[in-house]
Design a protein around this motif. Sequence first.
Motif, PDB file in Angstrom:
ATOM      1  N   SER A 159       1.532  -9.529  -9.607  1.00  0.00           N
ATOM      2  CA  SER A 159       0.379  -9.870  -8.775  1.00  0.00           C
ATOM      3  C   SER A 159       0.038  -8.779  -7.769  1.00  0.00           C
ATOM      4  O   SER A 159      -1.114  -8.660  -7.355  1.00  0.00           O
ATOM      5  N   PHE A 160       1.023  -7.989  -7.380  1.00  0.00           N
ATOM      6  CA  PHE A 160       0.779  -6.957  -6.376  1.00  0.00           C
ATOM      7  C   PHE A 160      -0.225  -5.919  -6.880  1.00  0.00           C
ATOM      8  O   PHE A 160      -1.115  -5.488  -6.143  1.00  0.00           O
ATOM      9  N   LEU A 161      -0.105  -5.530  -8.140  1.00  0.00           N
ATOM     10  CA  LEU A 161      -1.025  -4.535  -8.700  1.00  0.00           C
ATOM     11  C   LEU A 161      -2.116  -5.165  -9.560  1.00  0.00           C
ATOM     12  O   LEU A 161      -3.237  -4.666  -9.601  1.00  0.00           O
ATOM     13  N   ALA A 162      -1.789  -6.267 -10.247  1.00  0.00           N
ATOM     14  CA  ALA A 162      -2.723  -6.832 -11.219  1.00  0.00           C
ATOM     15  C   ALA A 162      -3.636  -7.898 -10.643  1.00  0.00           C
ATOM     16  O   ALA A 162      -4.672  -8.216 -11.226  1.00  0.00           O
TER      17      ALA A 162
ATOM     18  N   LYS B 194       3.735  -0.896   9.504  1.00  0.00           N
ATOM     19  CA  LYS B 194       2.873  -2.077   9.412  1.00  0.00           C
ATOM     20  C   LYS B 194       1.613  -1.963  10.288  1.00  0.00           C
ATOM     21  O   LYS B 194       1.250  -2.888  11.015  1.00  0.00           O
ATOM     22  N   GLU B 195       0.985  -0.836  10.201  1.00  0.00           N
ATOM     23  CA  GLU B 195      -0.271  -0.645  10.915  1.00  0.00           C
ATOM     24  C   GLU B 195      -1.394  -1.363  10.173  1.00  0.00           C
ATOM     25  O   GLU B 195      -1.213  -1.796   9.028  1.00  0.00           O
ATOM     26  N   PRO B 196      -2.583  -1.513  10.788  1.00  0.00           N
ATOM     27  CA  PRO B 196      -3.692  -2.189  10.095  1.00  0.00           C
ATOM     28  C   PRO B 196      -3.968  -1.577   8.720  1.00  0.00           C
ATOM     29  O   PRO B 196      -3.928  -0.357   8.558  1.00  0.00           O
ATOM     30  N   PHE B 197      -4.207  -2.434   7.750  1.00  0.00           N
ATOM     31  CA  PHE B 197      -4.520  -2.058   6.371  1.00  0.00           C
ATOM     32  C   PHE B 197      -3.319  -1.485   5.605  1.00  0.00           C
ATOM     33  O   PHE B 197      -3.490  -0.884   4.551  1.00  0.00           O
ATOM     34  N   PHE B 198      -2.105  -1.703   6.129  1.00  0.00           N
ATOM     35  CA  PHE B 198      -0.944  -1.115   5.453  1.00  0.00           C
ATOM     36  C   PHE B 198      -0.775  -1.663   4.037  1.00  0.00           C
ATOM     37  O   PHE B 198      -0.349  -0.951   3.134  1.00  0.00           O
ATOM     38  N   GLU B 199      -1.143  -2.955   3.828  1.00  0.00           N
ATOM     39  CA  GLU B 199      -1.008  -3.534   2.490  1.00  0.00           C
ATOM     40  C   GLU B 199      -1.887  -2.806   1.475  1.00  0.00           C
ATOM     41  O   GLU B 199      -1.455  -2.511   0.351  1.00  0.00           O
ATOM     42  N   LEU B 200      -3.120  -2.513   1.877  1.00  0.00           N
ATOM     43  CA  LEU B 200      -4.039  -1.809   0.978  1.00  0.00           C
ATOM     44  C   LEU B 200      -3.558  -0.389   0.699  1.00  0.00           C
ATOM     45  O   LEU B 200      -3.687   0.107  -0.426  1.00  0.00           O
ATOM     46  N   ARG B 201      -2.997   0.252   1.708  1.00  0.00           N
ATOM     47  CA  ARG B 201      -2.541   1.637   1.535  1.00  0.00           C
ATOM     48  C   ARG B 201      -1.358   1.703   0.574  1.00  0.00           C
ATOM     49  O   ARG B 201      -1.293   2.588  -0.282  1.00  0.00           O
ATOM     50  N   ILE B 202      -0.426   0.766   0.713  1.00  0.00           N
ATOM     51  CA  ILE B 202       0.729   0.743  -0.189  1.00  0.00           C
ATOM     52  C   ILE B 202       0.278   0.456  -1.618  1.00  0.00           C
ATOM     53  O   ILE B 202       0.702   1.117  -2.576  1.00  0.00           O
TER      54      ILE B 202
ATOM     55  N   LEU C 108       1.929 -11.688  -0.155  1.00  0.00           N
ATOM     56  CA  LEU C 108       2.053 -10.280  -0.521  1.00  0.00           C
ATOM     57  C   LEU C 108       3.382 -10.101  -1.241  1.00  0.00           C
ATOM     58  O   LEU C 108       4.438 -10.043  -0.610  1.00  0.00           O
ATOM     59  N   HIS C 109       3.324 -10.025  -2.573  1.00  0.00           N
ATOM     60  CA  HIS C 109       4.552  -9.914  -3.351  1.00  0.00           C
ATOM     61  C   HIS C 109       5.003  -8.466  -3.469  1.00  0.00           C
ATOM     62  O   HIS C 109       5.111  -7.880  -4.550  1.00  0.00           O
ATOM     63  N   TYR C 110       5.293  -7.899  -2.306  1.00  0.00           N
ATOM     64  CA  TYR C 110       5.855  -6.568  -2.165  1.00  0.00           C
ATOM     65  C   TYR C 110       6.890  -6.647  -1.048  1.00  0.00           C
ATOM     66  O   TYR C 110       6.684  -7.333  -0.043  1.00  0.00           O
ATOM     67  N   GLY C 111       8.012  -5.970  -1.237  1.00  0.00           N
ATOM     68  CA  GLY C 111       9.031  -5.987  -0.196  1.00  0.00           C
ATOM     69  C   GLY C 111       9.795  -4.678  -0.138  1.00  0.00           C
ATOM     70  O   GLY C 111      10.026  -4.036  -1.167  1.00  0.00           O
ATOM     71  N   LEU C 112      10.177  -4.281   1.057  1.00  0.00           N
ATOM     72  CA  LEU C 112      11.001  -3.100   1.278  1.00  0.00           C
ATOM     73  C   LEU C 112      12.332  -3.542   1.870  1.00  0.00           C
ATOM     74  O   LEU C 112      12.370  -4.200   2.904  1.00  0.00           O
TER      75      LEU C 112
END
Length: 308
Positions: free
Chosen positions: A112-115, A165-173, A31-35
């Motif tokens: 890669s995160f969006l595309a 980091k609840e379930p499906f958080f990657e899809l929501r972001i 997951l190439h996303y970071g906070l």
Amino acid sequence: MKQSGYFEMPEKRCYIDKNQKETIIYQNQMLHYGLYTPDPRKAPWTSIPWHWHDEFEFGHVVGGSILYKTNHHEFILQKGDGIFINSGTLHYLQPLESVETVALYTQFFDHSFLAGYPGSIYDVKYITPVEETKSLDAVPLYQSSKKDAEFLHKLQQCETISLKKEPFFELRIRSIFSELWETVYSWTKDQKHRKQAYDSVEDERIKQMLSVIQERYSEKLTVADLAATAHISERECYRIFRNILGSTPGSFIELVRLQKAKELLRYTNKSILEIALETGFGTSSYFCKLFKASHHITPNQYRKGNIM
């Protein structure tokens, strides 16, 4: 060859190579996303030196005020404001008040995160055009603007989702950022209509010279050395440094040496003399004089208090 350096981000150490390119450290390589968030257990930060990265960046000021600089623009952001930094943009951050009150949340992601993958229809139509619009180096977002406030609210939603980091958080972001990207894409169209001049050659030259400084900061580095690297005259070298970094080459070299010295004071047990020699100051007395003039405390006080 000198080892490239680390600098302190609000919540973790990030790596900057000799070309001033920052490597973003993702918690999950799938997951190439970071906070990045402030960590109260660590020392406050004073500034983040000139650097760049391939990732897109969204900053959100959650405390105090911060000065953002790019090659071509300068913005002062207050608590609640935010900023978009395009891929490949050389930029610099500096708190404008007591460092204890300044805090920043930063979200990073790559293509890669969006595309999904390079060459996909999302990448070709919507992501790459933004990255290739180099005149779109940064866009400030002000909470006082109704339009920007809506954008900032969605950024804050992503921050909250990422922290929980609840379930499906990657899809929501990803869903929220896909929506926000429509606005980002519109900025590229606005930029093309303005037809602002952008000197990509000059940007590459400053990156080349910064690379030399990072690699040879402990040596007797001259303006002639820097100019030769970029195949320009010394006069042109001075002009580029003043226009882009607001500094002379010599002052910037000194700034880099002081930053390296702070890293050694913080993360090693080397003596003051050893650090002075390793960072190119020559003598401990000269190093201590410059350090105190810049930071208003001695190197030993900094090491004991670790407050900057």
